[in-house]
Design an enzyme around this catalytic site. Structure first.
Site, PDB file in Angstrom:
ATOM      1  N   ASN A  50       0.303   1.435  11.694  1.00 49.38           N
ATOM      2  CA  ASN A  50      -0.125   0.424  12.664  1.00 49.38           C
ATOM      3  C   ASN A  50      -1.367   0.807  13.456  1.00 49.38           C
ATOM      4  O   ASN A  50      -2.150  -0.054  13.864  1.00 49.38           O
ATOM      5  CB  ASN A  50       1.002   0.151  13.664  1.00 49.38           C
ATOM      6  CG  ASN A  50       2.221  -0.482  13.017  1.00 49.38           C
ATOM      7  OD1 ASN A  50       2.114  -1.168  12.008  1.00 49.38           O
ATOM      8  ND2 ASN A  50       3.384  -0.250  13.618  1.00 49.38           N
TER       9      ASN A  50
ATOM     10  N   HIS B  99      -1.372 -10.619   0.773  1.00 47.29           N
ATOM     11  CA  HIS B  99      -2.656  -9.932   0.682  1.00 47.29           C
ATOM     12  C   HIS B  99      -3.692 -10.773  -0.053  1.00 47.29           C
ATOM     13  O   HIS B  99      -4.778 -10.291  -0.361  1.00 47.29           O
ATOM     14  CB  HIS B  99      -2.489  -8.571  -0.004  1.00 47.29           C
ATOM     15  CG  HIS B  99      -1.886  -7.541   0.892  1.00 47.29           C
ATOM     16  ND1 HIS B  99      -1.678  -6.230   0.505  1.00 47.29           N
ATOM     17  CD2 HIS B  99      -1.449  -7.612   2.169  1.00 47.29           C
ATOM     18  CE1 HIS B  99      -1.121  -5.561   1.496  1.00 47.29           C
ATOM     19  NE2 HIS B  99      -0.973  -6.383   2.519  1.00 47.29           N
TER      20      HIS B  99
ATOM     21  N   ARG C 249       1.124 -10.240   9.125  1.00 46.79           N
ATOM     22  CA  ARG C 249       1.399  -8.802   9.063  1.00 46.79           C
ATOM     23  C   ARG C 249       2.156  -8.324  10.300  1.00 46.79           C
ATOM     24  O   ARG C 249       3.056  -7.481  10.216  1.00 46.79           O
ATOM     25  CB  ARG C 249       0.083  -8.039   8.925  1.00 46.79           C
ATOM     26  CG  ARG C 249       0.230  -6.517   8.777  1.00 46.79           C
ATOM     27  CD  ARG C 249      -1.107  -5.881   8.443  1.00 46.79           C
ATOM     28  NE  ARG C 249      -0.969  -4.449   8.208  1.00 46.79           N
ATOM     29  CZ  ARG C 249      -1.441  -3.504   9.022  1.00 46.79           C
ATOM     30  NH1 ARG C 249      -2.080  -3.842  10.140  1.00 46.79           N
ATOM     31  NH2 ARG C 249      -1.290  -2.224   8.724  1.00 46.79           N
TER      32      ARG C 249
ATOM     33  N   HIS D 286       5.623  -6.305  10.189  1.00 51.03           N
ATOM     34  CA  HIS D 286       5.761  -4.967  10.769  1.00 51.03           C
ATOM     35  C   HIS D 286       6.788  -4.933  11.891  1.00 51.03           C
ATOM     36  O   HIS D 286       7.298  -3.864  12.225  1.00 51.03           O
ATOM     37  CB  HIS D 286       4.402  -4.458  11.248  1.00 51.03           C
ATOM     38  CG  HIS D 286       3.547  -3.926  10.135  1.00 51.03           C
ATOM     39  ND1 HIS D 286       2.883  -2.732  10.207  1.00 51.03           N
ATOM     40  CD2 HIS D 286       3.272  -4.429   8.904  1.00 51.03           C
ATOM     41  CE1 HIS D 286       2.221  -2.517   9.076  1.00 51.03           C
ATOM     42  NE2 HIS D 286       2.445  -3.550   8.273  1.00 51.03           N
TER      43      HIS D 286
END
Length: 323
Positions: free
Chosen positions: A96, A195, A64, A68
């Protein structure tokens, strides 16, 4: 035709050489550190494995973190800069704040690399390699990481809040968001498959499990309600696995969950909601090997989003701050 003078020949040669150099600088390569820091990937892998052995959830956090980073200003390690380094730290963005993790793993790898080969390996490349190694550490695919990124000197909270997906994103918002980064719907579904590991905080799925909607399995909703109270502000940070079945293993069960209306986040369930991505979800559910191959391919593609190369950017000595 008269021969070119030596001075003109030199000018043309210099021009062509500069073009070639500029072109090569713009290209990432798996062998970028082969001579300057041959143990780079070994050192990063050691830091990742140590962190994942200590906490299995860290694998999802590192994947992740790379995602990001790349979706904001490109893959330039801007996400790592803290408030002391920049007035607009991306860590404070809504997507975040209080949830982005793994910074200490990247810093650990960076500290080792600074002792091995000071000022050579970028934080942006460490993020890319760490994401790959995190996937492999929990049974996911591996891939060849292209290297040669440099680190940004800026970050943007505004860009993070604009460009990063939200847990409330609709399918069309997802598609538009990914398309803006050069990623198609297949990339969207494949990358969302990360996920299959990781956890989410109660406040991100509270509305979904208490909606009594037709797009969520009633038994699944009831089970999640047991650890996520209905009242906002109560248990907001309580965690639940994104994949209730195999939460610590990188597999394709995530897609079966969507088909069974057991996606934890609304932004996950929209991938199987009668829209254009339904067929991809079905395909990945029935063929885990295809999902793994597409995930690896999409991660490589994501890693190519607007990298800083050549003379652009810097090599940070500490990933959270500027030199």
């Amino acid at each position: 035709m008269a021969a070119l003078s030596s001075s003109k020949s030199f000018v043309i040669f210099t021009f062509l050489f500069s073009l070639l150099t500029a072109s090569s600088n713009a290209q990432l390569s798996p062998t970028f550190y082969l001579t300057r820091c041959p143990l780079a990937q070994t050192a990063i892998n050691a830091a990742v494995l140590k962190a994942v052995v200590a906490e299995r959830r860290m694998a999802a956090s590192l994947i992740r973190l790379h995602f990001h980073d790349c979706f904001v200003q490109g893959c330039d390690a801007s996400v790592l800069l803290d408030n002391q380094a920049t007035a607009t730290s991306e860590r404070d963005a809504l997507q975040n704040r209080g949830s982005l993790r793994g910074f200490e793993v990247i810093e650990s790898a960076k500290a080792t690399l600074e002792s091995l080969c000071p000022g050579v390996v970028s934080c942006a490349d460490i993020l890319a390699v760490a994401a790959r190694d995190a996937s492999a550490a929990v049974g996911g695919p591996s891939w060849i990481v292209k290297l040669g990124r440099r680190d940004s000197t800026t970050a943007s909270r505004d860009a993070a809040e604009r460009d990063l997906p939200l847990f409330t994103s609709t399918l069309q918002e997802h598609i538009s968001n990914f398309a803006a980064k050069g990623l198609n719907t297949r990339d969207l579904v494949a990358l969302s498959g990360s996920h299959t590991i990781g956890q989410a905080q109660c406040f991100t799925f509270r509305d979904r499990i208490y909606s009594n909607g037709s797009d969520i399995d009633a038994g699944f909703a009831a089970r999640r309600q047991s650890t996520c109270p209905a009242t906002a502000g109560n248990g907001d940070s309580n965690l639940a696995p994104l994949d209730l079945v195999t939460p610590n293993l990188f597999d394709n069960v995530y897609f079966r969950n969507l088909i069974e209306k057991k996606g934890l986040l609304q932004s996950d369930q929209v991938l199987f909601s009668g829209g254009s991505t339904d067929s991809i979800v079905r395909e990945y559910n029935s063929n885990g090997l295809t999902f793994r191959a597409d995930f690896a391919r999409a991660m490589i593609k994501m890693g190519d989003i607007s990298p800083l190369t050549g003379e652009n950017g810097i090599i940070r000595r500490v990933c959270t701050s500027l030199n």
